[in-house]
Design a protein around this motif. Structure first.
Motif, PDB file in Angstrom:
ATOM      1  N   TYR A 235      16.143 -43.806  -2.194  1.00 45.88           N
ATOM      2  CA  TYR A 235      14.714 -43.898  -2.289  1.00 45.88           C
ATOM      3  C   TYR A 235      14.426 -42.879  -3.650  1.00 45.88           C
ATOM      4  O   TYR A 235      15.140 -41.873  -3.701  1.00 45.88           O
ATOM      5  CB  TYR A 235      13.894 -43.343  -1.213  1.00 45.88           C
ATOM      6  N   GLU A 236      13.193 -43.007  -4.375  1.00 56.03           N
ATOM      7  CA  GLU A 236      13.009 -42.520  -5.575  1.00 56.03           C
ATOM      8  C   GLU A 236      12.367 -41.044  -5.138  1.00 56.03           C
ATOM      9  O   GLU A 236      11.426 -40.804  -4.352  1.00 56.03           O
ATOM     10  CB  GLU A 236      11.934 -43.229  -6.322  1.00 56.03           C
ATOM     11  N   THR A 237      12.713 -40.158  -5.866  1.00 56.78           N
ATOM     12  CA  THR A 237      12.251 -38.626  -5.633  1.00 56.78           C
ATOM     13  C   THR A 237      11.108 -38.503  -6.834  1.00 56.78           C
ATOM     14  O   THR A 237      10.889 -39.558  -7.874  1.00 56.78           O
ATOM     15  CB  THR A 237      13.383 -37.594  -5.787  1.00 56.78           C
ATOM     16  N   ALA A 238      10.548 -37.596  -6.977  1.00 60.08           N
ATOM     17  CA  ALA A 238       9.267 -37.414  -7.641  1.00 60.08           C
ATOM     18  C   ALA A 238       9.522 -37.250  -9.165  1.00 60.08           C
ATOM     19  O   ALA A 238       8.903 -37.483  -9.983  1.00 60.08           O
ATOM     20  CB  ALA A 238       8.499 -35.977  -7.496  1.00 60.08           C
ATOM     21  N   ASP A 239      10.915 -36.801  -9.506  1.00 57.98           N
ATOM     22  CA  ASP A 239      11.269 -36.998 -10.821  1.00 57.98           C
ATOM     23  C   ASP A 239      11.911 -38.077 -11.353  1.00 57.98           C
ATOM     24  O   ASP A 239      12.265 -37.976 -12.443  1.00 57.98           O
ATOM     25  CB  ASP A 239      12.361 -35.759 -11.012  1.00 57.98           C
ATOM     26  N   GLY A 240      11.833 -39.358 -10.370  1.00 58.87           N
ATOM     27  CA  GLY A 240      12.382 -40.591 -10.881  1.00 58.87           C
ATOM     28  C   GLY A 240      13.830 -40.653 -10.533  1.00 58.87           C
ATOM     29  O   GLY A 240      14.474 -41.798 -10.768  1.00 58.87           O
ATOM     30  N   ASN A 241      14.480 -39.659  -9.940  1.00 62.74           N
ATOM     31  CA  ASN A 241      16.024 -39.849  -9.496  1.00 62.74           C
ATOM     32  C   ASN A 241      15.843 -40.343  -7.938  1.00 62.74           C
ATOM     33  O   ASN A 241      14.832 -40.821  -7.486  1.00 62.74           O
ATOM     34  CB  ASN A 241      16.606 -38.559  -9.544  1.00 62.74           C
ATOM     35  N   GLY A 242      17.162 -40.762  -7.657  1.00 63.56           N
ATOM     36  CA  GLY A 242      17.243 -41.216  -6.416  1.00 63.56           C
ATOM     37  C   GLY A 242      17.736 -40.207  -5.021  1.00 63.56           C
ATOM     38  O   GLY A 242      18.717 -39.603  -5.740  1.00 63.56           O
ATOM     39  N   ALA A 243      17.550 -40.431  -4.034  1.00 60.03           N
ATOM     40  CA  ALA A 243      18.176 -39.653  -2.995  1.00 60.03           C
ATOM     41  C   ALA A 243      18.418 -40.461  -1.739  1.00 60.03           C
ATOM     42  O   ALA A 243      17.481 -41.434  -1.443  1.00 60.03           O
ATOM     43  CB  ALA A 243      17.309 -38.650  -2.582  1.00 60.03           C
ATOM     44  N   ARG A 244      19.273 -40.389  -1.100  1.00 62.12           N
ATOM     45  CA  ARG A 244      19.847 -41.351  -0.050  1.00 62.12           C
ATOM     46  C   ARG A 244      18.966 -40.777   1.337  1.00 62.12           C
ATOM     47  O   ARG A 244      19.009 -39.564   1.778  1.00 62.12           O
ATOM     48  CB  ARG A 244      21.265 -41.074   0.205  1.00 62.12           C
ATOM     49  N   LEU A 245      18.384 -41.580   2.169  1.00 58.81           N
ATOM     50  CA  LEU A 245      17.846 -41.172   3.276  1.00 58.81           C
ATOM     51  C   LEU A 245      18.298 -42.079   4.471  1.00 58.81           C
ATOM     52  O   LEU A 245      18.078 -43.301   4.530  1.00 58.81           O
ATOM     53  CB  LEU A 245      16.180 -41.542   3.052  1.00 58.81           C
ATOM     54  N   GLU A 246      18.965 -41.324   5.263  1.00 56.71           N
ATOM     55  CA  GLU A 246      19.475 -41.971   6.512  1.00 56.71           C
ATOM     56  C   GLU A 246      18.776 -41.259   7.629  1.00 56.71           C
ATOM     57  O   GLU A 246      17.990 -40.195   7.603  1.00 56.71           O
ATOM     58  CB  GLU A 246      20.782 -41.740   6.613  1.00 56.71           C
ATOM     59  N   TYR A 247      19.133 -41.646   8.918  1.00 52.35           N
ATOM     60  CA  TYR A 247      18.442 -41.122   9.996  1.00 52.35           C
ATOM     61  C   TYR A 247      18.693 -39.688  10.230  1.00 52.35           C
ATOM     62  O   TYR A 247      17.830 -38.798  10.524  1.00 52.35           O
ATOM     63  CB  TYR A 247      19.058 -41.914  11.423  1.00 52.35           C
ATOM     64  N   GLU A 248      20.050 -39.240  10.068  1.00 53.56           N
ATOM     65  CA  GLU A 248      20.195 -37.926  10.509  1.00 53.56           C
ATOM     66  C   GLU A 248      19.519 -36.753   9.322  1.00 53.56           C
ATOM     67  O   GLU A 248      19.328 -36.012   9.854  1.00 53.56           O
ATOM     68  CB  GLU A 248      21.825 -37.646  10.518  1.00 53.56           C
ATOM     69  N   ASN A 249      19.517 -37.137   8.091  1.00 55.77           N
ATOM     70  CA  ASN A 249      19.012 -36.162   7.156  1.00 55.77           C
ATOM     71  C   ASN A 249      17.461 -36.413   7.253  1.00 55.77           C
ATOM     72  O   ASN A 249      16.907 -35.255   7.079  1.00 55.77           O
ATOM     73  CB  ASN A 249      19.420 -36.349   5.816  1.00 55.77           C
ATOM     74  N   ALA A 250      16.869 -37.629   7.609  1.00 56.09           N
ATOM     75  CA  ALA A 250      15.469 -37.451   7.787  1.00 56.09           C
ATOM     76  C   ALA A 250      14.821 -36.888   8.954  1.00 56.09           C
ATOM     77  O   ALA A 250      14.137 -36.196   9.085  1.00 56.09           O
ATOM     78  CB  ALA A 250      15.242 -39.136   7.905  1.00 56.09           C
TER      79      ALA A 250
ATOM     80  N   CYS B  88      19.773 -30.995  -0.810  1.00 59.91           N
ATOM     81  CA  CYS B  88      21.163 -30.840  -0.188  1.00 59.91           C
ATOM     82  C   CYS B  88      22.099 -31.339  -1.111  1.00 59.91           C
ATOM     83  O   CYS B  88      23.406 -30.752  -0.793  1.00 59.91           O
ATOM     84  CB  CYS B  88      20.684 -31.504   1.295  1.00 59.91           C
ATOM     85  N   ASP B  89      22.233 -32.538  -1.556  1.00 62.79           N
ATOM     86  CA  ASP B  89      23.377 -33.405  -2.009  1.00 62.79           C
ATOM     87  C   ASP B  89      23.537 -32.512  -3.354  1.00 62.79           C
ATOM     88  O   ASP B  89      24.704 -32.402  -3.733  1.00 62.79           O
ATOM     89  CB  ASP B  89      22.832 -34.660  -2.442  1.00 62.79           C
ATOM     90  N   THR B  90      22.735 -32.015  -4.017  1.00 64.13           N
ATOM     91  CA  THR B  90      22.882 -31.115  -5.211  1.00 64.13           C
ATOM     92  C   THR B  90      23.645 -29.967  -5.173  1.00 64.13           C
ATOM     93  O   THR B  90      24.650 -29.678  -5.760  1.00 64.13           O
ATOM     94  CB  THR B  90      21.510 -30.926  -6.091  1.00 64.13           C
ATOM     95  N   LEU B  91      23.163 -29.155  -3.875  1.00 67.66           N
ATOM     96  CA  LEU B  91      23.765 -27.988  -3.613  1.00 67.66           C
ATOM     97  C   LEU B  91      25.288 -28.317  -2.858  1.00 67.66           C
ATOM     98  O   LEU B  91      26.091 -27.593  -3.018  1.00 67.66           O
ATOM     99  CB  LEU B  91      23.204 -27.250  -2.650  1.00 67.66           C
ATOM    100  N   GLY B  92      25.348 -29.507  -2.138  1.00 64.57           N
ATOM    101  CA  GLY B  92      26.561 -29.614  -1.360  1.00 64.57           C
ATOM    102  C   GLY B  92      26.552 -29.096  -0.059  1.00 64.57           C
ATOM    103  O   GLY B  92      27.468 -28.370   0.304  1.00 64.57           O
ATOM    104  N   ILE B  93      25.536 -29.441   0.569  1.00 59.35           N
ATOM    105  CA  ILE B  93      25.156 -28.776   2.125  1.00 59.35           C
ATOM    106  C   ILE B  93      25.007 -29.888   2.834  1.00 59.35           C
ATOM    107  O   ILE B  93      24.633 -30.874   2.605  1.00 59.35           O
ATOM    108  CB  ILE B  93      24.338 -27.691   2.073  1.00 59.35           C
ATOM    109  N   ASP B  94      25.557 -29.811   4.255  1.00 59.17           N
ATOM    110  CA  ASP B  94      25.161 -30.627   5.169  1.00 59.17           C
ATOM    111  C   ASP B  94      23.762 -30.502   5.856  1.00 59.17           C
ATOM    112  O   ASP B  94      23.183 -29.629   5.967  1.00 59.17           O
ATOM    113  CB  ASP B  94      26.158 -30.184   6.687  1.00 59.17           C
ATOM    114  N   THR B  95      23.227 -31.825   5.562  1.00 65.31           N
ATOM    115  CA  THR B  95      21.614 -31.833   5.969  1.00 65.31           C
ATOM    116  C   THR B  95      21.386 -31.426   7.462  1.00 65.31           C
ATOM    117  O   THR B  95      20.273 -30.738   7.797  1.00 65.31           O
ATOM    118  CB  THR B  95      21.215 -33.227   5.766  1.00 65.31           C
ATOM    119  N   ILE B  96      22.532 -31.767   8.491  1.00 62.80           N
ATOM    120  CA  ILE B  96      22.139 -31.583   9.963  1.00 62.80           C
ATOM    121  C   ILE B  96      22.118 -29.886   9.863  1.00 62.80           C
ATOM    122  O   ILE B  96      21.107 -29.285  10.708  1.00 62.80           O
ATOM    123  CB  ILE B  96      23.057 -32.287  10.726  1.00 62.80           C
TER     124      ILE B  96
END
Length: 589
Positions: free
Chosen positions: A291-306, A328-336
């Protein structure tokens, strides 16, 4: 060379203290008895490399074959978050290249003298300085390494959080993450920014023609109705269904329905702009939705991180949730773990246990600020970096009673009081609270058990699904394929036999699963596990849950304790959960 197909009968031990590497044998009995992946990793850490806190990147017999979803690897180490055994899986080309170096696993021991990249190019292994990569997101580090080493290399890397030893940091490659349990911090502690691999050794197959036949059939079935939900909507499709069933954890598990669920759902998220779909390496399902972020980049959205960054924190703003996932992806941390710790801290603020009045449920701005402070270490970042269990212990009082974790690992998006088979699975699993190592929720969503009143049926379901997870994580195949198999263990035996040349049957695979689960438990016992850790936080055992239907649901402490006791006995352990065998006796003759 091993007499079993699908691998090489050896692992590569890399001594980071000296920068040297040595091939170590894996007996055929071990390969047959533990298969590969998470199972083989448990054997390596428990029996072959029990000292020095190694980290193992473990492949499986199916990696390098044309079987769909087989390009996966397991990262196995002692978790800095729990102190116990942790295996985390990821899908990527790293698995294929790592296996083609001619090894069934790569094990790192010791600690590099300076920030380094471990480079393995077929038979050659060396350490390269990683000073220019420090501070980069994992994906950016991968790009730099491809430019430096050549495009044939594939790298698994850590982000800034792993470098800073955040105990829920991830190991990543191709935008996929070995996410839970903090293996990124294990690499960070070893001064390893990345491990880069390139291989040219083909994987030997016992019956190549039969493997191709099975692969073609499995590929066809992977386009069928069993995987349609993942292809069309991704795992985010679960959100509305869980909300309707009063199983969507909300505001740190204070509720199980979220009034803002529709805005976050895959079906109705009008504010979310889907940019593209994504498939993992060697996968025909394509469950990734970017899904597109505000800056035009993308981010994965799955049930667990949502769930973790949305309802669990009371946040219903889709843009904030997508941006939080990207961060979270940029930092490299577990979303849960990140979302679970932030949600816990929000409740601590409400209760006056934590002085951060800006950190409140429902605020997307607060969520993003909290993640930023985890990354920077400023403000309350050092506290949030602890994870919920250690933060609760730090704050004292009754904080631990509502810290939603088991053995230090934050709960995934399943409400235990309305999914009582899953409650047992979360309580007893060696990894801690995790939905990928216990699929007992599958039974709760079926007619096999009474999901609101756990009992013997729930125990049987928890063991069966945990065993199946142990097998599928050792072969390794994607769990999204599980629905395409009519009789899973018979079909798994068939495809393993074609690859390995063994003569597995369903009964032996059941024995393999039990052996893997027991080996994990033995590791934990040797690292301080005690029976009182196999439970759920007091919130779930003492507080009735108000459901959307106006009724209350309870999970009495005595009920869960009785299920845990029965689970232990059915496993062949004593009633407290101690196995009655030693690890050395688990390898079949």
């Amino acid at each position: 060379m091993s007499g079993i197909g699908g691998g090489f009968g050896r692992y590569l031990r890399v001594d980071l203290d000296t920068g040297t590497a040595e091939g170590m044998p894996i007996p055929d009995a071990v390969r047959r008895g533990f298969i590969g992946g998470a199972g083989l990793g448990a054997w390596i850490l428990t029996t072959a490399e029990p000292e020095g806190d190694p980290i193992a990147f473990v492949f499986s017999p199916l990696v390098g074959t044309p079987l769909t979803t087989s390009a996966k690897f397991a990262v196995v180490a002692r978790s800095p978050l729990t102190g116990l055994l942790n295996d985390a899986l990821a899908s990527s080309h790293f698995a294929i290249q790592g296996k083609m170096t001619g090894h069934d696993a790569i094990v790192l021991t010791g600690r590099a003298a300076e920030p380094s990249v471990v480079v393995i190019d077929d038979g050659a292994t060396w350490l390269e300085p990683a000073g220019d990569l420090m501070g980069l997101a994992a994906g950016d580090a991968e790009e730099h390494l491809r430019a430096r080493l050549g495009r044939g290399f594939r790298a698994a890397a850590i982000g800034p959080a792993g470098e800073r030893l955040v105990p829920f940091a991830t190991v990543s490659h191709d935008g996929r993450h070995a996410g839970r349990g903090g293996h990124g911090a294990v690499l960070g502690l070893k001064n390893v920014k990345a491990i880069a691999v390139r291989g040219r050794t083909p994987v030997p197959l016992a019956d190549p023609k039969r493997v191709l036949e099975i692969a073609a059939d499995l590929r066809t079935r992977s386009f069928g109705p069993a995987t349609e939900k993942y292809r069309e909507l991704g795992t985010l499709a679960n959100l509305l269904a869980f909300n309707a069933l009063n199983t969507l954890p909300t505001r740190n598990f204070q509720a199980a329905t979220f009034e803002g669920a529709a805005a976050l759902s895959a079906e109705q998220a009008s504010e979310l702009k889907q940019r593209t779909r994504h498939s993992c390496a060697s996968c025909t399902i394509g469950c990734g939705h970017i899904y597109e972020t505000a800056d035009g980049n993308g981010a994965r959205l799955e049930y667990e991180n949502a769930f973790a960054l949305g309802p669990l924190c009371g946040v219903g703003d889709p843009a904030a949730v997508v941006e939080a996932s990207r961060l979270c992806d940029t930092l490299g941390i577990d979303t849960i773990s990140a979302g679970g710790t932030i949600a816990f801290a929000m409740e601590c603020v409400e209760r006056g246990l934590l002085d951060a009045p800006w950190l409140r449920f429902g605020s997307g701005e607060a969520l993003l600020r909290a993640l930023g402070e985890i990354g920077s270490g400023e403000g309350i970042g050092p506290l949030l970096r602890m994870g919920s269990r250690r933060l609760a212990e730090h704050l004292g009082g009754d904080a631990i009673s509502f810290a939603a974790q088991v053995k230090g690992l934050e709960l995934p998006g399943y409400e235990p009081r309305t999914l009582q088979s899953m409650a047992l699975g979360l309580a007893v699993n060696a990894r801690g609270a995790d939905h990928n190592r216990s699929g007992a929720y599958e039974a709760d969503f079926s007619q096999r058990v009474d999901r609101l009143h756990g009992g013997t049926d729930s125990v049987v379901a928890a063991i069966d699904t945990e065993d199946n997870a142990a097998l599928i994580d050792s072969m390794i195949l994607c769990k999204f394929l599980r629905g395409v198999f009519t009789d899973a263990r018979i079909e798994w035996a068939t495809l393993l036999n074609a690859v390995t040349g063994c003569d597995y049957d369903a009964e032996e695979l059941g024995q393999v699963a039990g052996r893997i689960v027991t080996t994990k438990k033995l590791f934990n016992v040797s690292h301080g596990w005690t029976p009182d850790q196999d439970t759920l936080p007091d919130r779930f055992l003492d507080e009735p849950l108000q459901t959307g239907a106006g009724t209350t649901v309870t999970l009495p402490r005595e009920r869960l304790a009785g299920m845990v006791r029965e689970y232990n006995l059915r496993r062949g352990w004593d009633e407290q959960g101690f196995p009655l065998v030693e690890a050395k006796d688990l390898v079949p003759a």
